[in-house]
Scaffold this motif. Sequence first.
Motif, PDB file in Angstrom:
ATOM      1  N   LEU A 129     -17.558  24.539  15.138  1.00 13.65           N
ATOM      2  CA  LEU A 129     -18.567  23.501  15.296  1.00 13.65           C
ATOM      3  C   LEU A 129     -18.052  22.139  14.844  1.00 13.65           C
ATOM      4  O   LEU A 129     -18.254  21.132  15.529  1.00 13.65           O
ATOM      5  CB  LEU A 129     -19.831  23.872  14.514  1.00 13.65           C
ATOM      6  CG  LEU A 129     -20.920  22.806  14.461  1.00 13.65           C
ATOM      7  CD1 LEU A 129     -21.351  22.369  15.851  1.00 13.65           C
ATOM      8  CD2 LEU A 129     -22.094  23.311  13.653  1.00 13.65           C
ATOM      9  N   ALA A 130     -17.374  22.095  13.713  1.00 13.40           N
ATOM     10  CA  ALA A 130     -16.824  20.826  13.221  1.00 13.40           C
ATOM     11  C   ALA A 130     -15.818  20.244  14.213  1.00 13.40           C
ATOM     12  O   ALA A 130     -15.789  19.022  14.447  1.00 13.40           O
ATOM     13  CB  ALA A 130     -16.172  21.019  11.852  1.00 13.40           C
ATOM     14  N   LEU A 131     -15.017  21.098  14.817  1.00 11.46           N
ATOM     15  CA  LEU A 131     -14.052  20.640  15.806  1.00 11.46           C
ATOM     16  C   LEU A 131     -14.756  20.098  17.047  1.00 11.46           C
ATOM     17  O   LEU A 131     -14.386  19.046  17.581  1.00 11.46           O
ATOM     18  CB  LEU A 131     -13.110  21.786  16.193  1.00 11.46           C
ATOM     19  CG  LEU A 131     -11.938  21.415  17.097  1.00 11.46           C
ATOM     20  CD1 LEU A 131     -10.976  20.475  16.382  1.00 11.46           C
ATOM     21  CD2 LEU A 131     -11.225  22.678  17.558  1.00 11.46           C
ATOM     22  N   ALA A 132     -15.798  20.786  17.488  1.00 12.35           N
ATOM     23  CA  ALA A 132     -16.574  20.326  18.640  1.00 12.35           C
ATOM     24  C   ALA A 132     -17.198  18.967  18.350  1.00 12.35           C
ATOM     25  O   ALA A 132     -17.152  18.056  19.185  1.00 12.35           O
ATOM     26  CB  ALA A 132     -17.654  21.350  18.989  1.00 12.35           C
ATOM     27  N   GLU A 133     -17.770  18.810  17.160  1.00  5.89           N
ATOM     28  CA  GLU A 133     -18.362  17.521  16.807  1.00  5.89           C
ATOM     29  C   GLU A 133     -17.302  16.433  16.702  1.00  5.89           C
ATOM     30  O   GLU A 133     -17.547  15.293  17.109  1.00  5.89           O
ATOM     31  CB  GLU A 133     -19.156  17.630  15.510  1.00  5.89           C
ATOM     32  CG  GLU A 133     -20.469  18.353  15.695  1.00  5.89           C
ATOM     33  CD  GLU A 133     -21.468  18.009  14.629  1.00  5.89           C
ATOM     34  OE1 GLU A 133     -22.440  17.313  14.956  1.00  5.89           O
ATOM     35  OE2 GLU A 133     -21.260  18.437  13.471  1.00  5.89           O
ATOM     36  N   ALA A 134     -16.134  16.760  16.190  1.00  3.82           N
ATOM     37  CA  ALA A 134     -15.052  15.772  16.110  1.00  3.82           C
ATOM     38  C   ALA A 134     -14.675  15.264  17.504  1.00  3.82           C
ATOM     39  O   ALA A 134     -14.386  14.081  17.689  1.00  3.82           O
ATOM     40  CB  ALA A 134     -13.836  16.377  15.412  1.00  3.82           C
ATOM     41  N   ALA A 135     -14.697  16.148  18.482  1.00  2.00           N
ATOM     42  CA  ALA A 135     -14.395  15.733  19.852  1.00  2.00           C
ATOM     43  C   ALA A 135     -15.464  14.787  20.388  1.00  2.00           C
ATOM     44  O   ALA A 135     -15.155  13.813  21.084  1.00  2.00           O
ATOM     45  CB  ALA A 135     -14.258  16.957  20.760  1.00  2.00           C
TER      46      ALA A 135
END
Length: 134
Positions: free
Chosen positions: A44-50
């Motif tokens: 989720l954190a990676l998705a939000e970073a994108a």
Amino acid sequence: MRESSDQALAPGLTARVELTVTDADTAQAVGSGDVPVLGTPRVLALAEAATVAATARHLPSGSTTVGTRVELEHRAATPVGRTVAAQARLTEVDRRRLVFEVDVTEGGQTVAEGRVERVLVDRLRFMQRAGGTA
């Protein structure tokens, strides 16, 4: 906040971010399970970073975005040492509301997919309301 942001923030903006999974990214480490594979909170954190990266250069001065809603399906396990990539695409702009479709892949396989909504806010006003400093 400038109203001209609607033109700068238009559907079609994209960004891709990568993460090589370490022990610190596992479900065991983040407390979301007891297996040594990429934990859903890190996905989720990676998705939000994108999503943040997709709009970063297009925001009005003094503005930022904050996450407000997430739908995420974590479909496959990723072991330590593998690299996952999150691709976000802005699909809808409704005044201050931004909707993104996100795909997370590893080696051609879909690891996760979903939708992230963010809202455009005035950074200073947001921090004042939150009780923090700007």
